[in-house]
Design a protein around this motif. Structure first.
Motif, mmCIF file in Angstrom:
data_model
loop_
_atom_site.group_PDB
_atom_site.id
_atom_site.type_symbol
_atom_site.label_atom_id
_atom_site.label_comp_id
_atom_site.label_asym_id
_atom_site.label_seq_id
_atom_site.Cartn_x
_atom_site.Cartn_y
_atom_site.Cartn_z
ATOM 1 N N ALA A 101 -4.923 -3.614 3.515
ATOM 2 C CA ALA A 101 -4.723 -2.552 2.525
ATOM 3 C C ALA A 101 -5.063 -1.216 3.177
ATOM 4 N N VAL A 102 -4.113 -0.667 3.916
ATOM 5 C CA VAL A 102 -4.374 0.538 4.714
ATOM 6 C C VAL A 102 -4.158 1.818 3.918
ATOM 7 N N ALA A 103 -3.639 1.692 2.707
ATOM 8 C CA ALA A 103 -3.423 2.876 1.859
ATOM 9 C C ALA A 103 -3.379 2.437 0.406
ATOM 10 N N ASP A 104 -3.607 3.388 -0.511
ATOM 11 C CA ASP A 104 -3.444 3.088 -1.930
ATOM 12 C C ASP A 104 -1.997 2.705 -2.195
ATOM 13 N N LYS A 105 -1.805 1.742 -3.078
ATOM 14 C CA LYS A 105 -0.447 1.311 -3.404
ATOM 15 C C LYS A 105 -0.335 1.059 -4.900
ATOM 16 N N PRO A 106 0.619 1.710 -5.580
ATOM 17 C CA PRO A 106 0.819 1.430 -7.011
ATOM 18 C C PRO A 106 1.469 0.061 -7.195
ATOM 19 N N GLY A 107 1.200 -0.560 -8.318
ATOM 20 C CA GLY A 107 1.785 -1.859 -8.601
ATOM 21 C C GLY A 107 3.074 -1.733 -9.402
ATOM 22 N N LEU A 108 3.615 -2.878 -9.780
ATOM 23 C CA LEU A 108 4.879 -2.913 -10.504
ATOM 24 C C LEU A 108 4.745 -2.288 -11.895
ATOM 25 N N PHE A 109 3.593 -2.475 -12.541
ATOM 26 C CA PHE A 109 3.380 -1.848 -13.840
ATOM 27 C C PHE A 109 3.418 -0.329 -13.722
ATOM 28 N N GLN A 110 2.752 0.200 -12.677
ATOM 29 C CA GLN A 110 2.753 1.652 -12.485
ATOM 30 C C GLN A 110 4.158 2.156 -12.143
ATOM 31 N N ALA A 111 4.903 1.366 -11.346
ATOM 32 C CA ALA A 111 6.263 1.768 -10.966
ATOM 33 C C ALA A 111 7.184 1.837 -12.178
ATOM 34 N N ALA A 112 6.920 0.978 -13.164
ATOM 35 C CA ALA A 112 7.768 0.939 -14.368
ATOM 36 C C ALA A 112 7.255 1.851 -15.470
ATOM 37 N N ASN A 113 6.203 2.626 -15.218
ATOM 38 C CA ASN A 113 5.581 3.430 -16.272
ATOM 39 C C ASN A 113 6.605 4.338 -16.957
ATOM 40 N N GLY A 114 6.651 4.253 -18.267
ATOM 41 C CA GLY A 114 7.627 5.014 -19.040
ATOM 42 C C GLY A 114 8.929 4.278 -19.242
ATOM 43 N N LEU B 194 -0.921 -12.662 -3.507
ATOM 44 C CA LEU B 194 -0.573 -11.234 -3.543
ATOM 45 C C LEU B 194 -0.197 -10.751 -4.938
ATOM 46 N N MET B 195 -0.192 -11.655 -5.919
ATOM 47 C CA MET B 195 0.328 -11.304 -7.241
ATOM 48 C C MET B 195 -0.429 -10.167 -7.907
ATOM 49 N N GLU B 196 -1.759 -10.236 -7.893
ATOM 50 C CA GLU B 196 -2.536 -9.209 -8.583
ATOM 51 C C GLU B 196 -2.275 -7.841 -7.966
ATOM 52 N N SER B 197 -2.216 -7.777 -6.643
ATOM 53 C CA SER B 197 -1.938 -6.515 -5.967
ATOM 54 C C SER B 197 -0.532 -6.019 -6.282
ATOM 55 N N GLU B 198 0.458 -6.939 -6.293
ATOM 56 C CA GLU B 198 1.840 -6.544 -6.553
ATOM 57 C C GLU B 198 2.013 -6.028 -7.983
ATOM 58 N N PHE B 199 1.381 -6.684 -8.922
ATOM 59 C CA PHE B 199 1.545 -6.296 -10.323
ATOM 60 C C PHE B 199 0.744 -5.044 -10.679
ATOM 61 N N PHE B 200 -0.491 -4.962 -10.204
ATOM 62 C CA PHE B 200 -1.401 -3.913 -10.665
ATOM 63 C C PHE B 200 -1.737 -2.870 -9.609
ATOM 64 N N GLY B 201 -1.315 -3.078 -8.362
ATOM 65 C CA GLY B 201 -1.616 -2.140 -7.291
ATOM 66 C C GLY B 201 -2.974 -2.389 -6.666
ATOM 67 N N HIS B 202 -3.295 -1.645 -5.600
ATOM 68 C CA HIS B 202 -4.601 -1.786 -4.962
ATOM 69 C C HIS B 202 -5.034 -0.468 -4.342
ATOM 70 N N ARG B 203 -6.307 -0.402 -4.032
ATOM 71 C CA ARG B 203 -6.886 0.768 -3.376
ATOM 72 C C ARG B 203 -7.055 0.499 -1.885
ATOM 73 N N LYS B 204 -7.000 1.547 -1.132
ATOM 74 C CA LYS B 204 -7.174 1.449 0.315
ATOM 75 C C LYS B 204 -8.501 0.758 0.651
ATOM 76 N N GLY B 205 -8.433 -0.233 1.556
ATOM 77 C CA GLY B 205 -9.629 -0.935 1.999
ATOM 78 C C GLY B 205 -10.097 -2.040 1.080
ATOM 79 N N SER B 206 -9.342 -2.326 -0.006
ATOM 80 C CA SER B 206 -9.786 -3.349 -0.959
ATOM 81 C C SER B 206 -9.660 -4.759 -0.381
ATOM 82 N N PHE B 207 -8.815 -4.928 0.629
ATOM 83 C CA PHE B 207 -8.703 -6.212 1.329
ATOM 84 C C PHE B 207 -8.054 -5.954 2.681
ATOM 85 N N THR B 208 -8.130 -6.934 3.557
ATOM 86 C CA THR B 208 -7.564 -6.788 4.901
ATOM 87 C C THR B 208 -6.071 -6.483 4.804
#
Length: 446
Positions: A217-230, A201-215
């Motif tokens: 993934a029911v919605a777009d999700k921002p990753g930790l980098f996006q959460a820390a932006n700024g 799950l590391m890549e998804s947690e760090f960088f986020g994922h798009r809906k449907g990218s894997f079983t």
């Protein structure tokens, strides 16, 4: 109020014009220099709120500017302009005291972000107080006073920082304090325990994922980098990252962009990266468990957090704060600590550092029956002391007993000095040759 004043140093007229126009639109006045001699003359004649300097100048280099500013006007943030791909040069500049860097061709959005952050730092820095009410780092010992001074200085930089220290020594507290004192304080501080994220799950947690990218993934999700932006991304126990993830992390740091799982588009991110681990990262690199290129990128500056045993005079203050918090949560009076109990705590080595002290006091607070905590309540194990009549019954062989004490002392000295034998010998008052002899005698060296 007067507009800020920036010094721009570059021998390329096109770059000077671009920087002057960009800063002018931000209501920043500028002065220009095309070589090192002109730049030093301007720095000596007036005060600047910001300096941008090219690395290569006709009569010198930008590092000379950085060092001059560090020595003569340390409240002026200086950023380096480097050629694209010259990250080694940028890292050298950061280690010399540069606030940040920007590469050519200059990205104007990145430049504006850098300038805005730098202007927040151009105010004078007050000496950190020993008992700042907002400072979560307790203590007034010389190691802690030195740590506070380092934190105040490093908070003014954008350089990647590696916080080293033993488990329980307070590395996250230090990272939070650096964030709170820096220009990103009004943006998120996102702490991550790298050892607690499943590898799949590391890549998804760090960088986020798009809906449907894997079983799942029911919605777009921002990753930790996006959460820390700024703001600041704090990677605790970074040595626990698998090698496959280390490659992706290195790219994100270099490109200042991440690619969410399920998309080919990269998203720009603006984070300051702080990393920590209780492991020896250099040893992890030497043994092939940590990438050398990533090590150099995150270890631009190292900040060591001292273990509790190196600041014993702080133990009483920390103990009182912990007991005060426990009593407040329980709604009772703060218990006193008997002098013999405090003496036992002050003489204990605390291999688990502040976290172990918290656990010891929480147990004692729960179990003590009176209004004070005694030595019996803290339940510290101690080795028998030669000369203690009760302890003599535990000694079968004096030679074996003394060898055991010597073995423990040697091991502790080596651990404190990160297995630097020369430093360990000095710590114990031995010659290097004597240390080698004792290690061999006790089976501690091959």
């Amino acid at each position: 109020m007067n507009n800020p004043l920036a010094l721009i140093i570059d021998d390329e007229p096109d770059i000077l014009e671009l920087l002057d126009m960009t800063l002018g639109r931000m209501n920043i006045n500028t002065r220009s220099a095309t070589n090192l001699t002109q730049a030093l003359a301007l720095l000596n004649s007036q005060r600047f709120d910001l300096c941008l300097t090219d690395m290569r100048l006709p009569d010198g280099d930008g590092l000379s500017v950085v060092r001059h500013i560090q020595q003569h006007c340390p409240n002026t943030p200086v950023a380096m302009i480097t050629a694209y791909g010259s990250l080694d040069t940028a890292i050298t500049a950061l280690k010399s005291g540069a606030f940040d860097f920007v590469t050519k061709p200059v990205d104007l959005q990145r430049l504006r972000e850098l300038v805005n952050s730098a202007l927040l730092l151009s105010r004078p820095v007050a000496e950190p107080a020993a008992h700042d009410a907002d400072d979560p780092i307790l203590g007034a010992s010389p190691p802690i006073q030195q740590l506070r001074r380092q934190i105040a200085k490093l908070a003014r930089s954008e350089a990647p920082l590696y916080v080293s220290g033993e488990s329980g020594s307070g590395k996250e507290l230090v990272a939070r304090r650096i964030h709170a004192l820096g220009p990103r304080a009004c943006h998120p501080f996102v702490p991550v325990n790298c050892g607690a994220i499943p590898s799949e799950l590391m890549e998804s947690e760090f960088f986020g994922h798009r809906k449907g990218s894997f079983t799942g993934a029911v919605a777009d999700k921002p990753g930790l980098f996006q959460a820390a932006n700024g703001g600041t991304l704090f990677l605790d126990e970074v040595a626990d990252l698998p090698l496959s993830m280390q490659v992706k992390l290195l790219r994100a740091i270099q490109e200042k962009a991440v690619r969410p799982v399920g998309t080919q588009q990269e998203e720009a991110v603006n984070v300051r990266l702080l990393c920590a681990t209780h492991k020896d990262l250099a040893l992890e690199v030497a043994e092939g468990r940590f990438r050398q290129d990533l090590f150099y990128r995150i270890n631009v500056i190292e900040l060591r957090v001292p273990p509790l045993r190196e600041r014993r005079e702080d133990i009483a203050l920390i103990a009182q704060r912990i007991l005060g918090q426990l009593a407040h949560r329980a709604g009772v009076k703060v218990p006193a600590v008997d002098p013999d109990c405090m003496e036992r705590l002050s003489n204990y080595r605390f291999p688990g550092n502040v976290r172990e002290l918290e656990n010891i006091l929480e147990r004692a607070f729960t179990l003590c029956e009176g209004d004070s905590i005694t030595a019996a309540d803290i339940q510290l194990n101690s080795s028998p002391i030669p000369g203690d009549e009760a302890a003599l019954t535990q000694i079968d062989s004096l030679e074996d007993f003394l060898d055991d004490i010597e073995r423990k002392a040697l091991t502790l000295a080596l651990e404190e000095t990160r297995w630097n034998k020369t430093a360990a010998a000095r710590r114990l008052g031995l010659t290097f040759r004597s240390l080698r002899y004792r290690l061999k005698k006790l089976g501690l060296e091959d």
